[in-house]
Design a protein around this motif. Structure first.
Motif, PDB file in Angstrom:
ATOM      1  N   SER A   1       2.629   3.972   6.543  1.00  0.00           N
ATOM      2  CA  SER A   1       2.429   2.367   6.327  1.00  0.00           C
ATOM      3  C   SER A   1       3.675   1.828   6.215  1.00  0.00           C
ATOM      4  O   SER A   1       3.599   0.621   6.560  1.00  0.00           O
ATOM      5  CB  SER A   1       1.705   2.320   4.915  1.00  0.00           C
ATOM      6  OG  SER A   1       1.166   1.308   4.475  1.00  0.00           O
TER       7      SER A   1
ATOM      8  N   TRP B   1      -8.022  10.873   1.894  1.00  0.00           N
ATOM      9  CA  TRP B   1      -6.454  11.007   2.333  1.00  0.00           C
ATOM     10  C   TRP B   1      -6.290  12.642   2.763  1.00  0.00           C
ATOM     11  O   TRP B   1      -6.749  13.532   2.005  1.00  0.00           O
ATOM     12  CB  TRP B   1      -5.480  10.463   1.454  1.00  0.00           C
ATOM     13  CG  TRP B   1      -5.862   9.089   0.991  1.00  0.00           C
ATOM     14  CD1 TRP B   1      -6.838   8.041   1.858  1.00  0.00           C
ATOM     15  CD2 TRP B   1      -5.205   8.362   0.030  1.00  0.00           C
ATOM     16  NE1 TRP B   1      -6.623   6.776   1.270  1.00  0.00           N
ATOM     17  CE2 TRP B   1      -5.697   6.710   0.441  1.00  0.00           C
ATOM     18  CE3 TRP B   1      -4.460   8.433  -0.833  1.00  0.00           C
ATOM     19  CZ2 TRP B   1      -5.124   5.903  -0.542  1.00  0.00           C
ATOM     20  CZ3 TRP B   1      -3.852   7.528  -1.675  1.00  0.00           C
ATOM     21  CH2 TRP B   1      -4.538   5.863  -1.631  1.00  0.00           C
TER      22      TRP B   1
ATOM     23  N   ASN C   1      -6.082   0.958   4.883  1.00  0.00           N
ATOM     24  CA  ASN C   1      -6.960   2.094   4.793  1.00  0.00           C
ATOM     25  C   ASN C   1      -7.760   2.194   5.809  1.00  0.00           C
ATOM     26  O   ASN C   1      -8.174   3.126   6.327  1.00  0.00           O
ATOM     27  CB  ASN C   1      -7.794   1.772   3.324  1.00  0.00           C
ATOM     28  CG  ASN C   1      -7.275   2.479   2.068  1.00  0.00           C
ATOM     29  OD1 ASN C   1      -6.591   3.162   2.184  1.00  0.00           O
ATOM     30  ND2 ASN C   1      -7.880   2.031   1.093  1.00  0.00           N
TER      31      ASN C   1
ATOM     32  N   LEU D   1     -12.148   8.948   5.124  1.00  0.00           N
ATOM     33  CA  LEU D   1     -11.731   8.078   4.141  1.00  0.00           C
ATOM     34  C   LEU D   1     -11.140   8.963   3.013  1.00  0.00           C
ATOM     35  O   LEU D   1     -10.175   8.331   2.132  1.00  0.00           O
ATOM     36  CB  LEU D   1     -12.698   7.053   3.567  1.00  0.00           C
ATOM     37  CG  LEU D   1     -13.255   6.132   4.527  1.00  0.00           C
ATOM     38  CD1 LEU D   1     -14.341   5.382   3.618  1.00  0.00           C
ATOM     39  CD2 LEU D   1     -12.130   5.082   4.906  1.00  0.00           C
TER      40      LEU D   1
ATOM     41  N   SER E   1      -5.741   3.615   8.729  1.00  0.00           N
ATOM     42  CA  SER E   1      -5.541   5.303   8.624  1.00  0.00           C
ATOM     43  C   SER E   1      -6.683   5.930   8.749  1.00  0.00           C
ATOM     44  O   SER E   1      -6.996   6.945   9.218  1.00  0.00           O
ATOM     45  CB  SER E   1      -5.130   5.487   7.025  1.00  0.00           C
ATOM     46  OG  SER E   1      -3.876   4.592   7.021  1.00  0.00           O
ATOM     47  N   GLY E   2      -7.851   5.289   8.120  1.00  0.00           N
ATOM     48  CA  GLY E   2      -9.157   6.186   8.006  1.00  0.00           C
ATOM     49  C   GLY E   2      -9.814   6.219   9.609  1.00  0.00           C
ATOM     50  O   GLY E   2     -10.455   7.030   9.817  1.00  0.00           O
TER      51      GLY E   2
ATOM     52  N   THR F   1     -15.885   4.702  -0.095  1.00  0.00           N
ATOM     53  CA  THR F   1     -15.674   5.940  -0.524  1.00  0.00           C
ATOM     54  C   THR F   1     -16.612   6.460  -2.138  1.00  0.00           C
ATOM     55  O   THR F   1     -17.187   5.385  -2.650  1.00  0.00           O
ATOM     56  CB  THR F   1     -14.241   6.262  -1.226  1.00  0.00           C
ATOM     57  OG1 THR F   1     -14.056   5.173  -2.340  1.00  0.00           O
ATOM     58  CG2 THR F   1     -13.361   6.034  -0.277  1.00  0.00           C
TER      59      THR F   1
ATOM     60  N   TYR G   1       0.866  -1.352  -0.033  1.00  0.00           N
ATOM     61  CA  TYR G   1      -0.014  -0.097   0.050  1.00  0.00           C
ATOM     62  C   TYR G   1       0.898   1.163   0.008  1.00  0.00           C
ATOM     63  O   TYR G   1       0.545   2.240  -0.742  1.00  0.00           O
ATOM     64  CB  TYR G   1      -0.749   0.001   1.072  1.00  0.00           C
ATOM     65  CG  TYR G   1      -2.341  -0.514   0.781  1.00  0.00           C
ATOM     66  CD1 TYR G   1      -3.438   0.279   0.534  1.00  0.00           C
ATOM     67  CD2 TYR G   1      -2.606  -1.719   0.676  1.00  0.00           C
ATOM     68  CE1 TYR G   1      -4.382   0.077   0.288  1.00  0.00           C
ATOM     69  CE2 TYR G   1      -3.906  -2.316   0.142  1.00  0.00           C
ATOM     70  CZ  TYR G   1      -4.913  -1.324   0.038  1.00  0.00           C
ATOM     71  OH  TYR G   1      -5.966  -1.799  -0.213  1.00  0.00           O
TER      72      TYR G   1
ATOM     73  N   TYR H   1       0.633   9.041   4.545  1.00  0.00           N
ATOM     74  CA  TYR H   1       0.310   7.717   4.524  1.00  0.00           C
ATOM     75  C   TYR H   1       1.440   6.660   4.233  1.00  0.00           C
ATOM     76  O   TYR H   1       1.308   5.477   4.722  1.00  0.00           O
ATOM     77  CB  TYR H   1      -0.885   7.378   3.866  1.00  0.00           C
ATOM     78  CG  TYR H   1      -2.199   7.928   4.756  1.00  0.00           C
ATOM     79  CD1 TYR H   1      -2.343   8.482   5.759  1.00  0.00           C
ATOM     80  CD2 TYR H   1      -3.706   7.743   4.229  1.00  0.00           C
ATOM     81  CE1 TYR H   1      -3.296   8.953   6.740  1.00  0.00           C
ATOM     82  CE2 TYR H   1      -4.765   8.051   4.736  1.00  0.00           C
ATOM     83  CZ  TYR H   1      -4.619   8.697   6.058  1.00  0.00           C
ATOM     84  OH  TYR H   1      -5.566   9.201   6.595  1.00  0.00           O
TER      85      TYR H   1
ATOM     86  N   HIS I   1      -0.060   2.418  -3.583  1.00  0.00           N
ATOM     87  CA  HIS I   1      -1.080   3.324  -3.285  1.00  0.00           C
ATOM     88  C   HIS I   1      -0.937   4.648  -2.890  1.00  0.00           C
ATOM     89  O   HIS I   1      -1.270   5.792  -3.427  1.00  0.00           O
ATOM     90  CB  HIS I   1      -2.243   2.691  -2.617  1.00  0.00           C
ATOM     91  CG  HIS I   1      -2.848   1.300  -3.124  1.00  0.00           C
ATOM     92  ND1 HIS I   1      -3.883   1.340  -4.064  1.00  0.00           N
ATOM     93  CD2 HIS I   1      -2.284   0.041  -2.894  1.00  0.00           C
ATOM     94  CE1 HIS I   1      -4.093   0.165  -4.248  1.00  0.00           C
ATOM     95  NE2 HIS I   1      -3.209  -0.776  -3.856  1.00  0.00           N
TER      96      HIS I   1
ATOM     97  N   VAL J   1     -14.843   0.492   4.038  1.00  0.00           N
ATOM     98  CA  VAL J   1     -14.020   1.423   3.135  1.00  0.00           C
ATOM     99  C   VAL J   1     -15.249   1.682   1.919  1.00  0.00           C
ATOM    100  O   VAL J   1     -15.388   0.668   1.079  1.00  0.00           O
ATOM    101  CB  VAL J   1     -12.874   1.053   2.445  1.00  0.00           C
ATOM    102  CG1 VAL J   1     -12.511   1.915   1.475  1.00  0.00           C
ATOM    103  CG2 VAL J   1     -11.727   0.594   3.639  1.00  0.00           C
TER     104      VAL J   1
END
Length: 274
Positions: free
Chosen positions: A27, A219, A51, A217, A54-55, A112, A11, A23, A15, A110
């Protein structure tokens, strides 16, 4: 090695690297931290753990949790600190607020709603209307909050100097055609006969917690996406679409059969309408 170590590294590289320096750093560091990986492993089945973790942290910070970590988030401060220095505080935050993070990881998903996708839906729907001459009936599968169902409430620009859609719309989306082909845009919005969304888990933006989770969610560096979400949510609250919670495999046929017979039926699956 923890089974999630490689997940967090992938990630970070594939990502986060190109769009979220914060992030990416978090990560990469978390990939070597057994305690954080065990916490992330509490995410529900099928959910992307980087995700989700982090979210969940972002959610608590946006909801007002006072911790020095907030000073590294561009969504919370105009002068964020160096992302490379954030990990120690991130780890401390996760330790201090573990009990608040666990229900978010276990109970949320997740989901979005990327309203920028509407910039390519608009010319596609213009083409369908030009070809059929019939009002459009829309079924969105995996609708989440249903923000894309309101594509006709937004305005659009494609580098032509013209504004399409609702000229006075609160949300304006810009896109640039590539490959030398410019779609044929209609100045007047294609008429909509009906619209409905189907989702296993509907996000209700009338609920403050649901809206806050969608915000979390996004970033932290993505200011434009955050503003677009805010404006689209305002449109939805004024004109909420019909959303059905359940499995589209069983619900689709009946939903399609209930659409007006004289309409052109547009179906969406996994965020893409046709």
């Amino acid at each position: 090695m923890h089974p999630l170590s490689d997940v967090f590294r992938r990630y970070a590289v594939y990502h986060f690297r190109t769009s979220s320096p914060l992030y990416e750093c978090l990560s990469l560091a978390a990939a070597d931290d057994h305690g954080l990986l065990e916490l992330a492993a509490q995410a529900g089945p099928g959910q992307p753990q980087p995700n989700m973790l982090s979210g969940a942290v972002h959610y608590l910070l946006l909801r007002g949790v006072d911790h020095p970590l907030r000073h590294f988030y561009p969504s919370l401060t105009s002068n964020p600190g160096d992302p490379a220095l954030a990990f120690a505080l991130f780890k401390d935050f996760c330790r201090a607020y573990r009990d608040a993070l666990l229900p978010l990881l276990r109970g949320n998903r997740v989901q979005t709603n990327e309203v920028n996708r509407c910039a390519y839906l608009y010319p596609a729907f213009c083409r369908i209307y030009r070809q059929t001459g019939r009002p459009l009936a829309l079924i969105e599968i995996g609708a989440s909050a249903g923000l894309q169902l309101l594509w006709d409430q937004y305005s659009y620009a494609y580098g032509t100097g013209e504004v399409y859609g609702g000229a006075s719309a609160a949300l304006h989306l810009s896109s640039e055609p590539r490959g030398g082909i410019v779609p044929a845009f209609l100045r007047q919005l294609p008429p909509i006969a009906d619209r409905v969304g189907i989702a296993l888990h509907v996000v209700d933006l009338q609920r403050e917690d649901d809206y806050a989770w969608l915000q979390a969610l996004v970033w932290p560096e993505h200011r434009e996406r955050r503003l677009n979400l805010e404006k689209a949510a305002g449109c939805l609250k004024r004109r909420p679409p019909r959303l059905i919670e359940g499995d589209a495999v069983g619900l689709f046929a009946g939903t399609a059969a209930a659409m007006p017979e004289d309409a052109a039926l547009g179906k969406e699956k996994s965020g893409r309408q046709i």
